[in-house]
Write an enzyme that holds these catalytic residues in place. Structure first.
Site, short mmCIF file in Angstrom:
data_model
loop_
_atom_site.label_atom_id
_atom_site.label_comp_id
_atom_site.label_asym_id
_atom_site.label_seq_id
_atom_site.Cartn_x
_atom_site.Cartn_y
_atom_site.Cartn_z
N VAL A 23 42.36 -75.61 23.66
CA VAL A 23 43.78 -75.43 23.33
C VAL A 23 44.16 -76.37 22.19
CG1 VAL A 23 46.09 -75.75 24.33
CG2 VAL A 23 44.27 -74.73 25.70
N GLU A 36 30.92 -70.17 23.18
CA GLU A 36 32.20 -70.75 23.61
C GLU A 36 32.15 -71.28 25.04
OE1 GLU A 36 35.27 -71.66 23.54
OE2 GLU A 36 35.85 -71.24 21.49
N ASP A 37 32.85 -72.40 25.28
CA ASP A 37 32.91 -72.94 26.64
C ASP A 37 34.27 -72.69 27.31
OD1 ASP A 37 34.23 -74.85 24.90
OD2 ASP A 37 34.32 -76.15 26.66
N LYS A 57 43.26 -69.72 19.46
CA LYS A 57 42.53 -68.88 20.42
C LYS A 57 43.46 -68.65 21.61
CE LYS A 57 38.34 -71.46 19.19
NZ LYS A 57 37.35 -72.47 19.62
N ASP A 95 31.66 -72.86 18.78
CA ASP A 95 32.77 -73.73 19.11
C ASP A 95 32.21 -75.16 19.09
OD1 ASP A 95 35.32 -74.48 20.33
OD2 ASP A 95 34.15 -74.79 22.15
N LEU A 96 33.07 -76.16 18.97
CA LEU A 96 32.56 -77.55 18.87
C LEU A 96 32.60 -78.27 20.23
CD1 LEU A 96 31.55 -79.85 17.04
CD2 LEU A 96 33.94 -80.39 16.54
N ASP A 97 33.83 -78.51 20.70
CA ASP A 97 33.98 -79.26 21.95
C ASP A 97 33.48 -78.42 23.12
OD1 ASP A 97 34.80 -80.97 23.98
OD2 ASP A 97 36.86 -80.24 23.95
N THR A 113 33.52 -83.68 23.46
CA THR A 113 34.64 -84.53 23.04
C THR A 113 35.79 -84.46 24.04
OG1 THR A 113 35.05 -82.72 21.48
CG2 THR A 113 34.30 -84.81 20.56
N LYS A 132 41.24 -77.54 27.47
CA LYS A 132 40.00 -77.22 26.75
C LYS A 132 40.19 -76.01 25.84
CE LYS A 132 36.79 -79.60 29.70
NZ LYS A 132 35.65 -79.57 30.63
N SER A 152 36.21 -73.89 15.47
CA SER A 152 36.80 -74.84 16.42
C SER A 152 38.31 -74.95 16.23
CB SER A 152 36.16 -76.21 16.19
OG SER A 152 36.89 -77.23 16.83
N ALA A 153 39.01 -75.27 17.31
CA ALA A 153 40.46 -75.49 17.23
C ALA A 153 40.78 -76.88 16.70
CB ALA A 153 41.07 -75.33 18.62
#
Ligand code: B16
Ligand code: MG
Length: 216
Positions: A48, A170-171, A146, A10-12, A18, A46, A115-116
């Protein structure tokens, strides 16, 4: 011996934070609409999607908007957000993220982004990490958010491995659920209280090793 052939990140919240920029931009929008938006409220956003984030914010403010107005508001927020991420530098990479990707690649493990965000390309370019991913799947490539596993399944497919051979990092709770729904192993980045369904929870990628990967 580990059967893990790919790591999907995942990115953020995993590679960069971010969320602080998303928060500033959403808060500015909420304030323009005449209500406040707190850091506590921001937790709900987060992982979303942008469209869903706006729906949550309008709900918090008790405001109803037409679909056309919603599109304009999401674009306004995104323009402020893009102005901020355009200022990002490699100094904002979260501890251990770059090193762990390099370790995976050196061990022959494929790497993918899941990532979303529709802005992941900009962010990865700004932090000089685009070249560390074999595949980049983000909000531009998926139609289901997700906890639907679509983003991660597409990542696995793009690097040519089965879901069972993947580990997702994932966070967000929705992201952990998405990985489980996709039949993948998952490492939560954050607190075990929140991400308890993950196979393993670490505070950051600086705490991740190939040995821990092999034991999943
Ligand atoms: P954008 P991730 C997510 O990134 C963020 O956590 C979430 O807050 C944001 O709304 C979403 O990306 C969409 O971002 O507006 O840039 O398309 O955690 O899935 O990497
Ligand atoms: Mg995240």
């Amino acid at each position: 011996m580990s059967t893990i052939k790919a790591c999907i990140f995942d990115l953020d919240g995993v590679i960069v934070d971010t969320a602080v920029y998303h928060y500033k931009a959403w808060k500015r929008l909420a304030n323009e609409l005449g209500f406040d938006f707190t850091e506590h409220d921001n937790e709900q956003l987060k992982g979303v999607s942008r469209v869903r984030s706006l729906e949550i914010i309008l709900q918090i403010g008790g405001i109803t908007k037409t679909p056309a107005e919603q599109e304009e508001l999401a674009t306004r927020k995104n323009n402020w957000y893009v102005d901020m991420i355009n200022q990002m530098t490699p100094a904002e990479i979260l501890p251990g993220a770059k090193e762990f990707l390099e370790t995976c690649r050196a061990a022959g493990i494929k790497t993918a982004l899941g990532s979303a965000s529709k802005n992941s390309g900009t962010i990865l370019n700004k932090i000089n990490m685009a070249g560390l991913f074999d595949a980049i799947i983000d909000g531009n490539h998926v139609s289901k958010a997700k906890p639907d596993p679509e983003v991660f399944l597409k990542g696995a497919e793009a690097v040519g491995v089965t879901p069972a051979e993947c580990v997702v990092f994932e966070d967000a709770i929705a992201g952990v659920e998405a990985a489980i729904n996709g039949g993948m192993k998952v490492v939560g980045i954050g607190s075990p209280d929140v991400l308890g369904r993950a196979n393993l929870v670490v505070s950051g990628l600086d705490k991740m090793t190939l040995e821990k990967l092999g034991k999943l």
